[in-house]
Design an enzyme around this catalytic site. Structure first.
Site, PDB file in Angstrom:
ATOM      1  N   GLY A  66      12.541 -49.133 -46.820  1.00  0.00           N
ATOM      2  CA  GLY A  66      11.786 -50.217 -46.201  1.00  0.00           C
ATOM      3  C   GLY A  66      11.512 -49.830 -44.773  1.00  0.00           C
TER       4      GLY A  66
ATOM      5  CG  PHE B  74      15.464 -51.799 -43.310  1.00  0.00           C
ATOM      6  CD1 PHE B  74      16.644 -51.121 -43.510  1.00  0.00           C
ATOM      7  CD2 PHE B  74      14.717 -52.163 -44.406  1.00  0.00           C
ATOM      8  CE1 PHE B  74      17.083 -50.825 -44.783  1.00  0.00           C
ATOM      9  CE2 PHE B  74      15.149 -51.867 -45.682  1.00  0.00           C
ATOM     10  CZ  PHE B  74      16.337 -51.204 -45.871  1.00  0.00           C
TER      11      PHE B  74
ATOM     12  CB  VAL C 265      18.020 -48.848 -50.135  1.00  0.00           C
ATOM     13  CG1 VAL C 265      19.137 -49.402 -51.009  1.00  0.00           C
ATOM     14  CG2 VAL C 265      17.403 -49.954 -49.297  1.00  0.00           C
TER      15      VAL C 265
ATOM     16  N   GLY D  89      15.616 -46.436 -52.597  1.00  0.00           N
ATOM     17  CA  GLY D  89      14.508 -47.216 -52.073  1.00  0.00           C
ATOM     18  C   GLY D  89      14.412 -47.070 -50.575  1.00  0.00           C
TER      19      GLY D  89
ATOM     20  CE  LYS E 275      18.564 -53.946 -46.977  1.00  0.00           C
ATOM     21  NZ  LYS E 275      18.083 -55.356 -47.082  1.00  0.00           N
TER      22      LYS E 275
ATOM     23  CG  ASP F 146      10.248 -62.588 -46.722  1.00  0.00           C
ATOM     24  OD1 ASP F 146       9.125 -63.042 -47.022  1.00  0.00           O
ATOM     25  OD2 ASP F 146      10.485 -61.365 -46.631  1.00  0.00           O
TER      26      ASP F 146
END
Length: 359
Positions: A12, A14, A17, A10, A33, A128
């Site tokens: 994101g 940032f 992953v 995955g 991460k 969140d």
């Protein structure tokens, strides 16, 4: 722990992953991460908080961190347990009509409440809560994840923090929109949005732009839409989550004893926190989808979380909000918005660390 980066699972805003493969033979499955060290503040914050919350089975477990050098760049890495069941948004997408049967809604809701109770008792606010940040283990066990926006609960007014819109707008509470307040009741409001969407298959708000959404959340008496097919107990549960006044909103501890979830039984391991177990306890006496706005979010997914000053909103949104607001800083949004517009900090946007599944 010595490990080797595996295939990506995955990504994101940032960073990414990936699977993390231990160099020494091990049956443990991990993900890592990673973010450039120069842009790792969100990931560092997540690691510090997860270290303090590592005793609850309903919170993703952090297994360590380190720095590596890859392609000439210093990388910060956080090792996490792997949730093989994906996230709750995936489960909804793969369910008929994107709706879960009520018994499953109850099961996931009680597990989420246990995790939130532990987070709040530990002095933190997640900030969140949404489907993308709720992961499922191999046996469907709920794991609250992505603490990049989490923070210590506020014990006194902090005007600097109140200059922010913090979180994912679709799940923001009224006090976040109108007063910049984000304590544990804001997580409960977001939980209500998650529960309603599990039962209805659609987001609780149906507005087509950010101005309408923020006005609906923050101004007047309008509440999120309750799923028509939800039981009366379920609707009453949502009513306790969707109280506009955060002082009257039920706490996670109180909601654990609501009839909607109180009869749900689990075999989860219990953990101790000030003589209480993770997510259990008696009622407290203290008070307590995505959407697409292309004119507002240009380079993030529809479900992205944000941290921004109100000055980051497009001028039409500010003008509409000001038109419908009035009063002082302490009780109504108008003066706050004027203060933010005239004196607010430089705009700062950051999307969340949400996972995008690429299985």
């Amino acid at each position: 722990m010595d490990w080797v980066r595996g295939e990506a699972v995955g990504h994101g805003s940032f960073g990414k992953v990936s699977f993390a493969i231990p160099r020494k033979q091990s049956t443990q499955v991990m993900v890592v991460k990673s973010s450039a060290a120069s842009r790792s503040a969100t990931l560092l914050n997540e690691k510090l908080i997860l270290d303090e919350l590592n005793s609850c089975p309903h919170i993703i477990n952090c297994l360590g961190d380190n720095y590596t050098y890859e392609n000439g760049e210093k990388i910060y890495n956080v090792l996490l347990e792997y949730a093989s069941g994906g996230d709750l948004s995936e489960k909804l997408k793969n369910s008929g009509d994107h709706i879960l049967p009520e018994f499953e809604v109850k099961k996931y809701t009680k597990a989420l409440l246990r995790g939130l109770h532990y987070i709040h008792k530990s002095g933190y606010v997640h900030c969140d809560i949404k489907h993308q940040n709720i992961l499922l283990g191999e046996n469907g066990q709920v794991k609250i994840a992505d603490f990049g926006l989490a923070k210590r609960a506020e014990h006194k007014k902090n005007d600097k923090l109140r200059c922010e819109l913090r979180g994912t707008p679709l799940y923001m509470s009224p006090e976040m929109v109108t007063g910049g307040e984000q304590d544990s009741p804001a997580d409960i409001w977001a939980l209500g949005c998650v529960v309603a969407e599990m039962a209805a298959g659609v987001p609780v708000w149906k507005y087509s732009n950010i101005t309408q959404l923020l006005m609906a959340i923050g101004i007047g008496d309008q509440l999120p839409e309750f799923p028509a097919k939800l039981s009366e107990e379920g609707k009453d549960f949502l009513g306790k989550c969707f109280l506009k006044d955060p002082r009257k909103r039920w706490t996670a501890e109180m909601l654990l004893n609501h009839p909607f979830v109180a009869d749900q039984d689990y075999d989860d391991v219990t953990v101790t926190l000030n003589d209480e177990t993770c997510g259990s306890g008696s009622p407290s006496t203290s008070p307590r989808c995505p959407f697409d706005f292309p004119d507002w979010v240009s380079n993030a997914s529809a479900a992205s979380a944000i941290t921004c000053s109100i000055t980051s909103l497009p001028s039409p949104a500010i003008q509409e909000l000001l038109k419908f607001c009035g009063g002082s800083w302490s009780t109504k949004p108008a003066e706050r918005l004027r203060e933010l517009i005239n004196e607010g900090p430089e705009s700062e946007w950051s999307t969340d660390d949400g996972w995008v599944c690429v299985r």
